[in-house]
Design an enzyme around this catalytic site. Structure first.
Site, PDB file in Angstrom:
ATOM      1  N   ARG A  68     -97.115  37.919  15.194  1.00  0.00           N
ATOM      2  CA  ARG A  68     -96.487  38.747  16.231  1.00  0.00           C
ATOM      3  C   ARG A  68     -96.538  40.226  15.859  1.00  0.00           C
ATOM      4  O   ARG A  68     -96.759  41.099  16.711  1.00  0.00           O
ATOM      5  CB  ARG A  68     -95.031  38.304  16.428  1.00  0.00           C
ATOM      6  CG  ARG A  68     -94.254  39.063  17.504  1.00  0.00           C
ATOM      7  CD  ARG A  68     -92.876  38.442  17.680  1.00  0.00           C
ATOM      8  NE  ARG A  68     -92.113  39.044  18.778  1.00  0.00           N
ATOM      9  CZ  ARG A  68     -91.111  39.903  18.616  1.00  0.00           C
ATOM     10  NH1 ARG A  68     -90.737  40.253  17.397  1.00  0.00           N
ATOM     11  NH2 ARG A  68     -90.468  40.386  19.669  1.00  0.00           N
ATOM     12  N   HIS A  72     -98.025  43.218  18.120  1.00  0.00           N
ATOM     13  CA  HIS A  72     -97.211  44.351  18.532  1.00  0.00           C
ATOM     14  C   HIS A  72     -97.779  45.672  18.016  1.00  0.00           C
ATOM     15  O   HIS A  72     -97.523  46.730  18.603  1.00  0.00           O
ATOM     16  CB  HIS A  72     -95.764  44.169  18.070  1.00  0.00           C
ATOM     17  CG  HIS A  72     -94.986  43.243  18.945  1.00  0.00           C
ATOM     18  ND1 HIS A  72     -93.631  43.369  19.156  1.00  0.00           N
ATOM     19  CD2 HIS A  72     -95.373  42.173  19.685  1.00  0.00           C
ATOM     20  CE1 HIS A  72     -93.216  42.415  19.983  1.00  0.00           C
ATOM     21  NE2 HIS A  72     -94.265  41.675  20.306  1.00  0.00           N
ATOM     22  N   GLY A  78    -103.251  51.049  19.739  1.00  0.00           N
ATOM     23  CA  GLY A  78    -104.334  50.337  19.072  1.00  0.00           C
ATOM     24  C   GLY A  78    -103.902  49.817  17.711  1.00  0.00           C
ATOM     25  O   GLY A  78    -102.779  50.041  17.253  1.00  0.00           O
ATOM     26  N   ASN A 100     -89.020  45.243  19.734  1.00  0.00           N
ATOM     27  CA  ASN A 100     -89.006  45.070  18.277  1.00  0.00           C
ATOM     28  C   ASN A 100     -87.623  45.137  17.643  1.00  0.00           C
ATOM     29  O   ASN A 100     -87.404  44.556  16.576  1.00  0.00           O
ATOM     30  CB  ASN A 100     -89.896  46.133  17.622  1.00  0.00           C
ATOM     31  CG  ASN A 100     -91.369  45.945  17.923  1.00  0.00           C
ATOM     32  OD1 ASN A 100     -91.851  44.828  18.023  1.00  0.00           O
ATOM     33  ND2 ASN A 100     -92.083  47.047  18.084  1.00  0.00           N
ATOM     34  N   HIS A 199     -97.100  31.071  20.511  1.00  0.00           N
ATOM     35  CA  HIS A 199     -95.720  30.603  20.641  1.00  0.00           C
ATOM     36  C   HIS A 199     -95.589  29.122  20.299  1.00  0.00           C
ATOM     37  O   HIS A 199     -94.511  28.546  20.460  1.00  0.00           O
ATOM     38  CB  HIS A 199     -95.189  30.861  22.051  1.00  0.00           C
ATOM     39  CG  HIS A 199     -94.846  32.295  22.287  1.00  0.00           C
ATOM     40  ND1 HIS A 199     -94.262  32.747  23.453  1.00  0.00           N
ATOM     41  CD2 HIS A 199     -95.000  33.402  21.502  1.00  0.00           C
ATOM     42  CE1 HIS A 199     -94.085  34.058  23.373  1.00  0.00           C
ATOM     43  NE2 HIS A 199     -94.516  34.472  22.212  1.00  0.00           N
TER      44      HIS A 199
END
Length: 325
Positions: A68, A72, A78, A100, A199
């Site tokens: 993750r 993120h 980028g 976050n 997930h």
């Protein structure tokens, strides 16, 4: 006075030089093969892998957190390691963005990997590359696919909380919004569904799925909703955790998609992938063919890892991942 011929010659030469410089620029903007560090730091990847495996052996959930974290990072400015930067007087940390704050994890593991690499080859391996390698090694450590990570990313000197808020998908997103956000990063609907399959690992906090389990919609299994309500009250308990994949939450497999077929997706943004829309066929395909999911996930991770990297002379190699040198 210059002749017409000499003017044309000079103009042509200038144009050729400009095209040559542009071609060099395009070359620098590309990532390199997985052998990128072989000469300057031959043990870099094995050193990172050792740290990642150790962290996951201590806490299996860390695999999901590191995958993750790479995602993120790549969706904001980028794949440049910007998600790792702490707040300063000049940097608005992405760690404090809506997506976050109090949920992104694994920063300490990336710092551990960075320290280990710095000991054997200081100033060579970027934090952005460590993130990309850590995501691959996390997948492999819990039974998921591995892939050749393209390397050569350099680290940003900036971060953007506002871009994180704008670009990162919300757990409450509908299907058109998800498709749009991924498309903006060059990822198509099939790749979006494959990446959502991450997930199959990890957990979510109560506040991210409370709306889904209490709204009594037709898109959720009643027994599943009842079970999830036990640990997620209508008020309070916002940080209480539930597995994103209720069957095998610590193993990489295709049960996530089978859950969606049974209306047991935990998040709104999960279940909308199988809701009579354009992504239904992808979900059903991955539910019946785990190899197809595994292969597509690896390919999508490679493509995601190439979103707008800093390469060549752009960016820096941070000494520590949380701060600019």
């Amino acid at each position: 006075m210059a002749s017409k011929y000499s003017v044309y010659t000079t103009t042509f030469a200038t144009l050729c030089l400009l095209l040559l410089l542009l071609s060099f620029g395009n070359t620098e903007a590309q990532l390199s093969p997985s052998t990128f560090y072989n000469a300057k730091c031959p043990n870099a990847l094995s050193t990172i892998r050792t740290v990642i495996r150790s962290a996951i052996s201590r806490e299996r959930r860390m695999a999901a957190s590191l995958i993750r974290l790479h995602f993120h990072d790549c969706f904001v400015q980028g794949c440049d390691g910007s998600v790792l930067l702490d707040e300063t007087s000049t940097i608005q940390s992405e760690k404090t963005s809506l997506a976050n704050r109090n949920s992104a994890r694994g920063f300490n593991v990336i710092e551990d990997a960075k320290r280990a690499v710095e000991k054997i080859c200081p100033g060579v391996v970027s934090c952005a590359d460590i993130l990309a390698v850590a995501a691959r090694d996390s997948s492999a450590a819990v039974g998921g696919p591995s892939w050749d990570v393209q390397l050569g990313r350099r680290d940003s000197t900036t971060a953007s909380r506002s871009l994180a808020d704008a670009n990162l998908p919300s757990p409450f997103s509908d299907l058109p919004t998800l498709i749009s956000k991924f498309s903006a990063k060059g990822l198509n609907a099939r790749e979006m569904v494959a990446l959502s399959g991450s997930h199959t690992l990890g957990q979510a906090q109560c506040f991210t799925f409370r709306q889904r389990i209490y709204r009594n919609g037709t898109d959720i299994d009643k027994g599943f909703a009842s079970t999830r309500r036990r640990s997620c009250p209508q008020t309070g308990g916002d940080s209480n955790l539930a597995p994103l994949d209720l069957v095998t939450p610590n193993s990489f497999d295709n049960n996530y998609f089978r859950n969606l077929q049974q209306k047991k997706g935990l998040l709104i943004s999960d279940q909308v992938l199988l809701s009579g829309g354009t992504t239904d066929s992808h979900v059903n395909g991955y539910a019946s063919n785990p190899k197809s999911f595994s292969d597509d996930f690896a390919a999508a991770m490679i493509k995601m890892g190439a979103i707008s990297p800093l390469t060549g002379r752009n960016g820096i190699i941070r000494k520590i991942c949380s701060a600019v040198n």
